[in-house]
Design a protein around this motif. Structure first.
Motif, PDB file in Angstrom:
ATOM      1  N   ILE A  41      70.612  48.301  39.386  1.00  0.00           N
ATOM      2  CA  ILE A  41      69.970  49.924  39.337  1.00  0.00           C
ATOM      3  C   ILE A  41      69.069  49.831  38.993  1.00  0.00           C
ATOM      4  O   ILE A  41      68.377  51.273  39.314  1.00  0.00           O
ATOM      5  N   GLU A  42      67.568  49.313  38.345  1.00  0.00           N
ATOM      6  CA  GLU A  42      66.569  49.639  38.624  1.00  0.00           C
ATOM      7  C   GLU A  42      65.905  49.683  39.972  1.00  0.00           C
ATOM      8  O   GLU A  42      65.483  49.971  40.177  1.00  0.00           O
ATOM      9  N   SER A  43      66.251  47.791  39.855  1.00  0.00           N
ATOM     10  CA  SER A  43      65.993  48.062  41.621  1.00  0.00           C
ATOM     11  C   SER A  43      66.086  49.094  42.816  1.00  0.00           C
ATOM     12  O   SER A  43      64.895  49.575  43.889  1.00  0.00           O
ATOM     13  N   GLY A  44      67.397  49.737  42.884  1.00  0.00           N
ATOM     14  CA  GLY A  44      67.697  50.808  43.402  1.00  0.00           C
ATOM     15  C   GLY A  44      67.258  52.395  42.634  1.00  0.00           C
ATOM     16  O   GLY A  44      66.638  53.063  44.107  1.00  0.00           O
ATOM     17  N   ILE A  91      71.241  56.128  33.998  1.00  0.00           N
ATOM     18  CA  ILE A  91      70.917  56.191  35.167  1.00  0.00           C
ATOM     19  C   ILE A  91      70.777  58.248  34.785  1.00  0.00           C
ATOM     20  O   ILE A  91      69.689  58.881  35.263  1.00  0.00           O
ATOM     21  N   ARG A  92      71.762  58.960  33.400  1.00  0.00           N
ATOM     22  CA  ARG A  92      71.608  60.291  33.502  1.00  0.00           C
ATOM     23  C   ARG A  92      70.465  60.132  32.670  1.00  0.00           C
ATOM     24  O   ARG A  92      69.886  61.646  32.478  1.00  0.00           O
ATOM     25  N   LEU A  93      69.674  59.333  31.709  1.00  0.00           N
ATOM     26  CA  LEU A  93      68.693  59.396  31.271  1.00  0.00           C
ATOM     27  C   LEU A  93      67.354  59.910  31.906  1.00  0.00           C
ATOM     28  O   LEU A  93      67.117  60.845  31.942  1.00  0.00           O
ATOM     29  N   LEU A  94      67.157  59.247  33.610  1.00  0.00           N
ATOM     30  CA  LEU A  94      66.201  59.275  34.084  1.00  0.00           C
ATOM     31  C   LEU A  94      66.832  60.485  35.548  1.00  0.00           C
ATOM     32  O   LEU A  94      65.342  61.200  35.296  1.00  0.00           O
ATOM     33  N   SER A 106      73.790  46.607  24.698  1.00  0.00           N
ATOM     34  CA  SER A 106      72.902  48.057  24.659  1.00  0.00           C
ATOM     35  C   SER A 106      72.624  47.845  26.278  1.00  0.00           C
ATOM     36  O   SER A 106      71.788  47.182  26.563  1.00  0.00           O
ATOM     37  N   TYR A 107      72.477  48.978  26.795  1.00  0.00           N
ATOM     38  CA  TYR A 107      72.004  49.236  27.500  1.00  0.00           C
ATOM     39  C   TYR A 107      70.419  50.156  27.644  1.00  0.00           C
ATOM     40  O   TYR A 107      69.888  50.161  28.587  1.00  0.00           O
ATOM     41  N   SER A 151      73.164  42.469  46.583  1.00  0.00           N
ATOM     42  CA  SER A 151      71.972  43.061  45.769  1.00  0.00           C
ATOM     43  C   SER A 151      72.117  44.417  45.942  1.00  0.00           C
ATOM     44  O   SER A 151      71.205  45.413  45.255  1.00  0.00           O
ATOM     45  N   THR A 152      73.236  45.404  46.584  1.00  0.00           N
ATOM     46  CA  THR A 152      72.966  46.737  47.779  1.00  0.00           C
ATOM     47  C   THR A 152      74.717  47.199  46.966  1.00  0.00           C
ATOM     48  O   THR A 152      74.228  48.199  46.692  1.00  0.00           O
ATOM     49  N   SER A 153      75.222  46.226  46.638  1.00  0.00           N
ATOM     50  CA  SER A 153      76.411  47.006  45.634  1.00  0.00           C
ATOM     51  C   SER A 153      76.974  46.383  44.027  1.00  0.00           C
ATOM     52  O   SER A 153      76.488  45.253  44.208  1.00  0.00           O
TER      53      SER A 153
END
Length: 223
Positions: free
Chosen positions: A162-165, A188-191, A16-17, A113-115
């Motif tokens: 994802i959170e950091s990005g 991500i769609r939620l945000l 669960s995400y 940390s970026t990919s």
């Protein structure tokens, strides 16, 4: 290390995400729907039965087979689980669900940390389905625990990235998140949905304000 049992604990949705408040989130696509979509992903099975010699099984998604004892063949995930439940086949673990491969993916995810490392688009949903169908039979007791722990570790690392990005979006014109999986895109769609809805309301209000300002100026001008 996770237990190698095949009971309710092994089939719980640990992918669960959406956290503890998942039931209250108005998701465009529910996790159950993503798992439904993933049922069309192909997996390899080793049948223990014959089906009319060399005949294939016609389905809406195509023809699958032929089915011969001990002859591997690719079928959709839904068919694989159906045959497995009827003890008509053995499911071969997908190549990407190899413990050594997943360890390499985890190491690379932590290193950068970026990919994001490339994984099947429905990797979480496919794993969830396979873990639900007597995973010790498919992966072995020890292998199941190791693979399950590695996937959970990968999930957590990717979630953190994802959170950091997303925290940096306000300082960037574009955001680049390659190799995301279905569940990650859904998160991500939620945000983004909420953000875009808010931006639309601000834009609409700004347009109304400008029109009102122009109307006020035109009325104040002398004839």
């Amino acid at each position: 290390m996770a237990s190698g049992s095949s009971g309710p604990e092994s089939s719980r949705s640990f992918f669960s995400y959406y956290g503890r408040n998942a039931q209250r989130l108005e998701m465009v696509v529910a996790p159950e729907e993503l798992e439904f979509f993933a049922q069309q992903e192909l997996v390899t099975v080793v049948p223990n039965f014959s089906l009319d010699g060399s005949a294939s099984l016609p389905c809406i998604g195509g023809n699958f087979g032929p089915f011969q004892p001990n002859m591997p063949t690719d079928v959709p995930l839904w068919m694989a689980t159906m045959l497995h439940n009827r003890k008509k086949c053995r499911i071969q673990p997908p190549g990407w669900m190899n413990a050594e491969h997943l360890q390499g993916v985890y190491d690379e995810e932590k290193r950068s940390s970026t990919s994001f490392q490339p994984l099947p688009f429905y990797y979480l949903e496919v794993a969830q389905s396979l873990f639900r169908e007597n995973p010790t039979d498919t992966f072995g007791a020890e292998g199941f625990g190791k693979i399950r722990d590695l996937l959970e570790a990968i999930r957590k690392v990717r979630y953190h990235k994802i959170e950091s990005g997303l925290r940096k979006v306000e300082n960037a014109d574009t955001i680049k998140l390659n190799n995301l999986a279905a569940a990650e895109c859904n998160l991500i769609r939620l945000l983004f949905k909420g953000s875009l809805d808010h931006f639309y309301e601000l834009t609409k209000n700004d347009k109304a304000w400008k029109e009102a300002s122009l109307a006020s100026v035109s009325l104040s001008e002398p004839f």
